[in-house]
Design a protein around this motif. Sequence first.
Motif, mmCIF file in Angstrom:
data_model
loop_
_atom_site.group_PDB
_atom_site.id
_atom_site.type_symbol
_atom_site.label_atom_id
_atom_site.label_comp_id
_atom_site.label_asym_id
_atom_site.label_seq_id
_atom_site.Cartn_x
_atom_site.Cartn_y
_atom_site.Cartn_z
ATOM 1 N N PRO A 1 1.001 -1.487 0.138
ATOM 2 C CA PRO A 1 0.121 -0.121 -0.364
ATOM 3 C C PRO A 1 0.772 1.133 0.032
ATOM 4 O O PRO A 1 0.164 1.852 -0.437
ATOM 5 C CB PRO A 1 -0.893 0.113 1.077
ATOM 6 C CG PRO A 1 -0.841 -1.353 1.682
ATOM 7 C CD PRO A 1 0.477 -2.169 1.018
ATOM 8 N N ARG B 1 -12.408 -0.419 -11.950
ATOM 9 C CA ARG B 1 -13.098 0.007 -11.604
ATOM 10 C C ARG B 1 -14.626 0.037 -12.241
ATOM 11 O O ARG B 1 -15.946 0.178 -11.630
ATOM 12 C CB ARG B 1 -13.223 1.779 -10.965
ATOM 13 C CG ARG B 1 -12.385 1.602 -9.422
ATOM 14 C CD ARG B 1 -12.121 2.605 -9.378
ATOM 15 N NE ARG B 1 -11.621 3.050 -8.024
ATOM 16 C CZ ARG B 1 -10.528 3.934 -7.928
ATOM 17 N NH1 ARG B 1 -10.965 5.357 -7.835
ATOM 18 N NH2 ARG B 1 -9.689 4.051 -6.640
ATOM 19 N N TRP C 1 -9.467 -8.217 -7.064
ATOM 20 C CA TRP C 1 -8.725 -7.863 -5.808
ATOM 21 C C TRP C 1 -9.214 -5.875 -5.769
ATOM 22 O O TRP C 1 -9.585 -5.657 -4.515
ATOM 23 C CB TRP C 1 -7.185 -7.674 -5.946
ATOM 24 C CG TRP C 1 -6.478 -9.710 -6.206
ATOM 25 C CD1 TRP C 1 -6.263 -9.716 -7.779
ATOM 26 C CD2 TRP C 1 -6.029 -10.113 -5.356
ATOM 27 N NE1 TRP C 1 -6.168 -10.950 -7.146
ATOM 28 C CE2 TRP C 1 -6.173 -11.378 -6.329
ATOM 29 C CE3 TRP C 1 -6.316 -10.341 -4.102
ATOM 30 C CZ2 TRP C 1 -5.692 -12.747 -5.491
ATOM 31 C CZ3 TRP C 1 -6.153 -11.189 -3.156
ATOM 32 C CH2 TRP C 1 -5.612 -12.417 -3.937
ATOM 33 N N VAL C 2 -9.115 -5.749 -6.363
ATOM 34 C CA VAL C 2 -9.885 -4.234 -6.514
ATOM 35 C C VAL C 2 -12.049 -4.296 -5.636
ATOM 36 O O VAL C 2 -11.186 -2.978 -4.783
ATOM 37 C CB VAL C 2 -10.059 -3.728 -7.867
ATOM 38 C CG1 VAL C 2 -10.992 -1.998 -8.058
ATOM 39 C CG2 VAL C 2 -8.616 -3.525 -8.730
ATOM 40 N N TRP C 3 -12.318 -5.140 -5.956
ATOM 41 C CA TRP C 3 -13.904 -5.519 -5.430
ATOM 42 C C TRP C 3 -13.105 -5.901 -3.921
ATOM 43 O O TRP C 3 -13.792 -5.005 -3.013
ATOM 44 C CB TRP C 3 -14.196 -6.713 -5.832
ATOM 45 C CG TRP C 3 -15.539 -6.294 -5.189
ATOM 46 C CD1 TRP C 3 -16.986 -5.506 -4.981
ATOM 47 C CD2 TRP C 3 -15.833 -7.643 -4.483
ATOM 48 N NE1 TRP C 3 -17.759 -6.303 -4.444
ATOM 49 C CE2 TRP C 3 -17.063 -7.728 -4.102
ATOM 50 C CE3 TRP C 3 -14.477 -8.678 -4.000
ATOM 51 C CZ2 TRP C 3 -17.588 -8.488 -2.787
ATOM 52 C CZ3 TRP C 3 -15.394 -9.623 -3.467
ATOM 53 C CH2 TRP C 3 -16.887 -9.372 -2.709
ATOM 54 N N MET C 4 -11.738 -6.287 -3.250
ATOM 55 C CA MET C 4 -12.005 -6.676 -2.231
ATOM 56 C C MET C 4 -11.517 -5.627 -1.177
ATOM 57 O O MET C 4 -11.951 -5.550 0.210
ATOM 58 C CB MET C 4 -11.545 -7.939 -2.023
ATOM 59 C CG MET C 4 -12.005 -8.933 -2.215
ATOM 60 S SD MET C 4 -11.075 -10.664 -2.463
ATOM 61 C CE MET C 4 -9.663 -10.810 -3.356
ATOM 62 N N THR C 5 -10.955 -4.646 -2.211
ATOM 63 C CA THR C 5 -10.011 -3.680 -1.310
ATOM 64 C C THR C 5 -11.337 -2.679 -2.021
ATOM 65 O O THR C 5 -10.410 -1.303 -0.929
ATOM 66 C CB THR C 5 -8.463 -3.617 -1.626
ATOM 67 O OG1 THR C 5 -8.387 -3.354 -3.954
ATOM 68 C CG2 THR C 5 -7.035 -4.807 -1.320
ATOM 69 N N ALA D 1 -9.485 0.534 -3.757
ATOM 70 C CA ALA D 1 -8.434 1.003 -3.776
ATOM 71 C C ALA D 1 -6.789 1.035 -4.796
ATOM 72 O O ALA D 1 -6.986 0.391 -5.549
ATOM 73 C CB ALA D 1 -7.493 0.325 -2.617
ATOM 74 N N TRP E 1 -3.994 0.334 -4.171
ATOM 75 C CA TRP E 1 -2.974 -0.814 -3.932
ATOM 76 C C TRP E 1 -4.095 -2.277 -3.681
ATOM 77 O O TRP E 1 -2.938 -3.458 -4.027
ATOM 78 C CB TRP E 1 -2.535 -1.299 -2.343
ATOM 79 C CG TRP E 1 -3.330 -1.081 -1.305
ATOM 80 C CD1 TRP E 1 -4.032 -0.091 -0.434
ATOM 81 C CD2 TRP E 1 -4.238 -2.277 -1.164
ATOM 82 N NE1 TRP E 1 -5.618 -0.966 0.391
ATOM 83 C CE2 TRP E 1 -4.574 -2.160 0.498
ATOM 84 C CE3 TRP E 1 -3.448 -3.703 -0.759
ATOM 85 C CZ2 TRP E 1 -5.530 -3.420 1.145
ATOM 86 C CZ3 TRP E 1 -4.155 -4.484 -0.105
ATOM 87 C CH2 TRP E 1 -5.192 -4.122 0.907
ATOM 88 N N GLY E 2 -4.861 -2.384 -4.192
ATOM 89 C CA GLY E 2 -6.071 -3.344 -4.620
ATOM 90 C C GLY E 2 -5.423 -3.873 -6.232
ATOM 91 O O GLY E 2 -5.301 -4.911 -5.825
ATOM 92 N N LEU F 1 -1.163 -5.191 -6.304
ATOM 93 C CA LEU F 1 -2.153 -6.417 -5.361
ATOM 94 C C LEU F 1 -2.448 -7.622 -6.663
ATOM 95 O O LEU F 1 -1.744 -8.495 -6.272
ATOM 96 C CB LEU F 1 -3.031 -6.670 -3.986
ATOM 97 C CG LEU F 1 -3.877 -7.666 -3.536
ATOM 98 C CD1 LEU F 1 -2.055 -8.337 -3.443
ATOM 99 C CD2 LEU F 1 -4.486 -8.049 -2.515
#
Length: 975
Positions: A49, A67, A96-100, A103, A105-106, A109
Amino acid sequence: GSTQPILECPSDLGIIKSVKSSDRLSSPVRWGIVFVLLAAAVLRLAALPQLPLGLHYDEAANLILTRQIVEEGYRPLFIRAYTGKEVFFFYAAAPWVWMTGGAVWGMRLGAAMLGILTVAASFSAVRALLARRPDGDRIALFAAGWMALAFSHVLLSRYGFRAISQPLLQALVVATLWRGLRTGKVKWLIPAGALLGLTAYTYLAARIFPIPLGLSLAFLLVRTPTADRGRLLGRYALVLAAALIFLAPLGVFFLQNPDTFMTRITQVAAPSLYAAARGIGRCLRAIVWPGGGDGYIRFNAPGVPLMRPAAALLALVGAGGMLFAQRRHPLEQSGRWLVLLSVLIMVLPSALATGEITPSNLRMVGLYPFIALLPAWGLYVVLAQAPAGRLRRLVLLGALYGGCALTATEYVAWAGSAALFRAADGEMVLAAEALDAAASDAAASSAGAKPEVTFYVTSEHYRHPTVAALATHYAEAKWLTGGATLVLPAAGDAVVLVPERMVPPAPWPDSVTRNWTTRRYEGPSGDVALNVHRLSAGVVKTLRQSFVAAGDDAADFAHVVLVYDASPAAPCEVAAACPFLVVWEPRAAYPALQPVVRLLHPETGEWARTMAFHYPTDQWAPGELVLDQLTVTPPVGTPPGAQYQLSVGFFDPDSAEALPRLVDEHFAGLEARFPEIPAGVAIAPMAEVPDPSQVEAACVGIPRNGNVQMGGLRLLGWQVTAGAPALPGGKVPVRLCWQATEDAPDFAQVRMALMDEPVSDLYAGSPAGGYGFANWRAGEIIEDRYALHLSRTLSAGAHVLALYVDDGLVADLASMRVQPVARTFSTLFFANTLNVAFASPDGDVLRLLGYELAPAEGGAGLMVTLGWQALNEMSEDYVVFVHLRDAETGELIAQVDEMPRPAGQDGFEHYPTSLWMRDEVVTDVHAVMVPSDMPAGSYTVTIGLYLPENGAHLTAGGERQLSLTAPTPRLLSGQ
């Protein structure tokens, strides 16, 4: 896999004692890959992050697109935005974007996970390529270890760029394909084809991967016994069919949208074979040569090659081992050729992109699964000479974690550096933070009412994606590109966010800077990275009044823009950027406009221009006041002096038309000039004399056809545009390119004359618009322009134009052929006789003797014949306008604006008024083409004359136009 030996042969290195009999991993290799993947994960996930700093334009755009997939149901096959993007990475990063929660950093990730999987896939790929070697697993482990520690791969694995998916898919293709070819099992061949088709969805550079793959498979086919080729071709067909099925949706998209396939390729393609060859050499050097790596800090510690020196030496040993290894099974040999060919071919996406940064680690990302085998094979060769045992394992484990520590140290130094912060748009990350803070403060202070604050963000790019991705209040901001513009809102406060590196060409006026309050945001090194300037509503109102009052009569461009003033913001000199502060106000919406600023001299014309894109029209609000610094650079050769002007106009790039300037609702040209003559803008001489490259580039368009030396002068070349042919009374543009070879050459004047008529000099006087020889410095270049007026009584025939300095002949500049003009001085008969004088401010200049109106040939328009008589000789070239109007409503139906078109004159289409002699009678014919749907009826015709450069009209009885009162023929288009 088979448990029986398929091929028995001696080891190429003399250390292999038996052939491989199982696909199971040995315990040391299993533990080894665990440690390798653990190192890969630590390097790619730790502090994700926080590092790397910044969020570059491209990465921010990727986050926005991801997004949209997560939040808006966007499901593209190919993303057309941002010059085109393949979609595999975006779908892989979406969970990963959905889970964060969206963000940054998602998304990173998601890239890190792909990077870790690539390490594992590379192990599988190398293992599959060397499946027939007893120690193939160890070489595969070493390859995975290098991949896990490779600084450049770690770097790319922590960024949100789609390129990171390419080596993963390539490695998986090799792993499944070579296993499928070895075993013949469909469960490996079909996935291999599917993965091959999916590589096209990863990154542009992946389109070249089928070349080394196809060549290596062709080699395998040739080396396969004839009896087995049919079976091998069957396996190829199965792989190809699966690949085409998965490629088909994207292929159909490209067939329907061919521009999307070629756009990015054409943008970066090498312009020549030499450039391509040079690019290949630079990219191969970037793999191993210290200092030869990618120099762009966004994707590398500048200059660092893909391999450290130790790995580079091992890679050279490994390449030699692969090239000179003893012949083995064709499947293994084809695998070796795949690796070696890939090293040469997969650099092409970077090598051929010579229009951008070369070498580029990002574009060479497809190399990784293949170059990993080179140092791995070299390490295997070196370790083969050492005794086996626990000590060797401890050494390897220590090397793994020592390399991990080294890579981590290098990465932290790079990822947290101020240089990367700047290159990765770190200022715009701060701008997003500052915008949200300022907007929140404004909302809090307004106590629920709409805040009277306008936010302006200055950036390199319009509507910067970094701010769009990070700022909650992004939609509330207006955008100023380039750092050279300030806007004062019509009402309320102004908050302007300016990155520190967005320095205007000249300081803003003191009246602005001493009245704003500034909050500063610092970057990682403690230096100021962003300034947030605030002007209160009262200050904005006072500033507006002062700037508007400073201008005299505002120049009105079609009631869309008012220009109040344009003046130098700093002293100007030749060959240096000269900023002008242009103050203008938008008054109405318009689809697209951009200012056009020209530096010109009233006698010698334009010397420099710029077309700016600082404040796009979709953001304009009536009542704003724009302070725009528009920079022009007087080129080398511009004569210094004080009589220059700045011309300001507005151009619509969509329609390729300029806004007309209006005075009293009448056309007044396409520009406004500042200041009014006799005052002018001063241009100082160059600070230094031009260097050889500047001399070579000076006097653009003038052939170097001279190099004539005379005293302290050298005439480098000249250009004469006399027309073909020239006409008596016409103008002959002449451009001379001089260089002084000593200070203050001892000459007084320049003369130009026709050699057969020496008594009538066409010009005699000081050169370069008054910048006399006494002011010239040794080495200085001067472009000397003239518009020579030929005598209206000049005889037809051939004439030689000669150049003199004082009384010395310098050169014969041109041989001109002058065409005779059939002039008429007797009154002609016209169906409708008139005697109407047309006057300029200096008196009568023309008389309209009469006119005729008749249907055009074929009946598709109207022929208007005008009979003019020159009352005085004119130096200007007037344009005649003919308007056809509805007799009842006055609506304009059709018009023609053009120079007089002479009847009875052969050899030239127009007859400019500057050629006419006193008392000459000219028959002027114009064809007015009517619209195809114009109904039959009666129409009126109005005529007039004006100067196109400023709209100045000749007047008839004080009016700008004259109605022709004779009955106009009844017109019907096509009849």
